[in-house]
Enzyme design. Structure first.
Site, PDB file in Angstrom:
ATOM      1  N   ASP A 105      -2.155  11.315  -1.798  1.00 17.19           N
ATOM      2  CA  ASP A 105      -2.604   9.964  -2.634  1.00 17.19           C
ATOM      3  C   ASP A 105      -2.830  10.600  -3.988  1.00 17.19           C
ATOM      4  O   ASP A 105      -2.804   9.953  -5.249  1.00 17.19           O
ATOM      5  CB  ASP A 105      -3.667   9.130  -2.307  1.00 17.19           C
ATOM      6  CG  ASP A 105      -3.049   8.362  -1.033  1.00 17.19           C
ATOM      7  OD1 ASP A 105      -2.863   8.698  -0.067  1.00 17.19           O
ATOM      8  OD2 ASP A 105      -2.821   7.073  -1.414  1.00 17.19           O
TER       9      ASP A 105
ATOM     10  N   ARG B 145       0.802  -1.245  -0.052  1.00 18.68           N
ATOM     11  CA  ARG B 145       0.077   0.094  -0.073  1.00 18.68           C
ATOM     12  C   ARG B 145       1.135   1.201   0.028  1.00 18.68           C
ATOM     13  O   ARG B 145       2.014   1.139  -0.081  1.00 18.68           O
ATOM     14  CB  ARG B 145      -0.987   0.290   1.090  1.00 18.68           C
ATOM     15  CG  ARG B 145      -0.639  -0.771   2.437  1.00 18.68           C
ATOM     16  CD  ARG B 145       0.359  -0.165   3.215  1.00 18.68           C
ATOM     17  NE  ARG B 145       0.001   1.575   3.586  1.00 18.68           N
ATOM     18  CZ  ARG B 145       1.229   2.257   3.587  1.00 18.68           C
ATOM     19  NH1 ARG B 145       2.350   1.740   3.775  1.00 18.68           N
ATOM     20  NH2 ARG B 145       0.838   3.538   3.904  1.00 18.68           N
ATOM     21  N   GLY B 146       0.124   2.382  -0.054  1.00 21.07           N
ATOM     22  CA  GLY B 146       0.852   3.574  -0.154  1.00 21.07           C
ATOM     23  C   GLY B 146       1.255   3.941  -1.831  1.00 21.07           C
ATOM     24  O   GLY B 146       1.346   2.902  -2.603  1.00 21.07           O
TER      25      GLY B 146
HETATM   26  O1  MRU Z   1      -4.528   3.195   2.432  1.00 19.60           O
HETATM   27  P1  MRU Z   1      -3.191   3.374   2.412  1.00 19.60           P
HETATM   28  O2  MRU Z   1      -2.316   2.934   3.562  1.00 19.60           O
HETATM   29  O3  MRU Z   1      -2.331   3.044   1.139  1.00 19.60           O
HETATM   30  O4  MRU Z   1      -2.952   5.280   2.282  1.00 19.60           O
HETATM   31  C1  MRU Z   1      -1.707   5.490   2.252  1.00 19.60           C
HETATM   32  C2  MRU Z   1      -1.509   6.990   2.430  1.00 19.60           C
HETATM   33  O5  MRU Z   1      -2.488   7.661   2.774  1.00 19.60           O
HETATM   34  C3  MRU Z   1      -0.262   7.494   2.393  1.00 19.60           C
HETATM   35  O6  MRU Z   1      -0.076   9.010   3.175  1.00 19.60           O
HETATM   36  C4  MRU Z   1      -0.059   8.341   0.977  1.00 19.60           C
HETATM   37  O7  MRU Z   1      -0.043   7.129   0.094  1.00 19.60           O
HETATM   38  C5  MRU Z   1       1.014   8.997   0.726  1.00 19.60           C
HETATM   39  S1  MRU Z   1       2.798   8.820   1.276  1.00 19.60           S
HETATM   40  C6  MRU Z   1       3.195   7.367   0.319  1.00 19.60           C
END
Ligand code: MRU
Length: 337
Positions: free
Chosen positions: A234, A48-49
């Protein structure tokens, strides 16, 4: 503690990834050459990320055409493209990545060597993310004063990207220069990316930190304990409105009230050049079960209704600066330039 982990690696024609759903207690690496398994890993948040899912999707597309005859290559590629594009809607990095690979595929689809051509592009995209993370760290550390106390939300480090991270790279670079003294990491309900993943990364980078519930941010600010807040994003609209993990908007409003700088760090692959404002960002809603259970243990009856947005949108006027690999941008943002 020494950093020895990685989020993703491509080796021996397989993608190896760390299953983030089991962290921090279990470090379980999984390897696959099946794009469907990669798609499921993205949906289940094993990977994820925003930047990381873009890189993973590139390898997914390459693997989708690895073992197929010339006749079925095109059909497989588009099937994989559609499947990977359906995994998560908010992080634009996923779509930026898929479209870059698609362009290369379409320019070279008649080549005998199409798998290697697409794979090279995936490797280039991967390396590019590593470089972008490094540059964000370099530019971003300028936002700190000596021994700043920083608050962050969700997880933005090595686990969320292919490199050192977005906001995390800025924090790490600042720490290495003596500009960051302590980090407060929001636990980040409901899936606890802060408690489980950011703490894991902070510990391995040797950065002093504390964890708090998301709702403790206000009292920390009220007591003058926070110098600066920095998160990732995102999807960023052309006017700078930024979608990030649910709870980020709360922090931006709190910073505004307490007169604390609020920064976002994200690579330019997170900018959606097709949308004028945050109103156009599709917000992912997660399964209600993720809120009604903790670590697989039910804590509320299954029939309860739950409101489960995974992201919120922070209006650009609340953002002191957006740190990218090209430098720091300030309000009013206009990423068309
Ligand atoms: O749902 P996730 O864990 O994928 O969310 C990730 C985030 O909200 C991060 O803050 C985002 O991807 C930006 S930093 C890599």
């Amino acid at each position: 503690m020494e950093e020895k982990y990685f989020s993703i690696k491509f080796s021996n024609e397989k993608l190896i990834f760390l299953d983030q759903t089991k962290l921090p207690l279990v470090e379980d690496y999984f390897e696959t050459d099946d794009y469907e398994r990669i798609a499921r890993a993205i949906e289940r948040l094993e990977m994820r990320g925003a930047p990381l899912i873009g890189v993973a999707a590139c390898y997914g597309l390459a693997l989708s055409i690895k073992n197929y005859s010339k006749e079925s290559t095109e059909e497989n590629f588009y099937k994989a493209y559609e499947r990977l594009a359906r995994t998560r809607p908010t992080a634009v990095n996923l779509f930026t990545a898929l479209n870059e690979i698609k362009k290369v595929f379409e320019q070279n689809k008649d080549s005998e060597d199409i798998y290697n051509i697409v794979l090279s592009k995936a490797i280039e995209f991967h390396q590019d993310d590593i470089n972008k993370c490094k540059m964000m760290g370099e530019y971003g550390s300028k936002i700190f004063k000596k021994k700043s106390t920083v608050l962050t939300h969700c997880n933005t480090g090595k686990l969320a990207t292919a490199g050192d991270g977005t906001a995390f790279s800025v924090i790490k670079n600042g720490y290495e220069k003596g500009l960051v003294g302590h980090v407060y990491a929001d636990e980040t309900r409901p899936l606890l990316q802060g408690l489980r993943l950011t703490s894991y990364e902070l510990e391995r980078s040797g950065i002093p930190f504390s964890i708090q519930t998301d709702s403790s941010a206000a009292v920390l600010m009220q007591k003058g304990k926070i110098d600066i807040v920095i998160t990732g994003a995102d999807r960023i609209a052309l006017n700078g409105d930024s979608a990030n993990k649910i709870g980020t908007y709360n922090l931006a409003v709190l910073c505004n009230f307490h007169n604390i700088p609020f920064y976002i760090a994200a690579p330019t692959t997170t900018i959606d050049r097709n949308i004028a404002s945050g109103d156009e960002i599709e917000i992912e809603f997660r399964h209600q079960e993720e809120l009604l259970s903790v670590n697989g243990h039910r804590i509320a009856p299954a029939h309860y209704k739950a409101f489960t947005p995974a992201f919120d949108v922070t209006p650009s006027h609340l953002i002191s600066g957006i740190i990218t690999e090209e430098g720091i941008f300030n309000f009013p943002y206009n990423f068309l330039k």
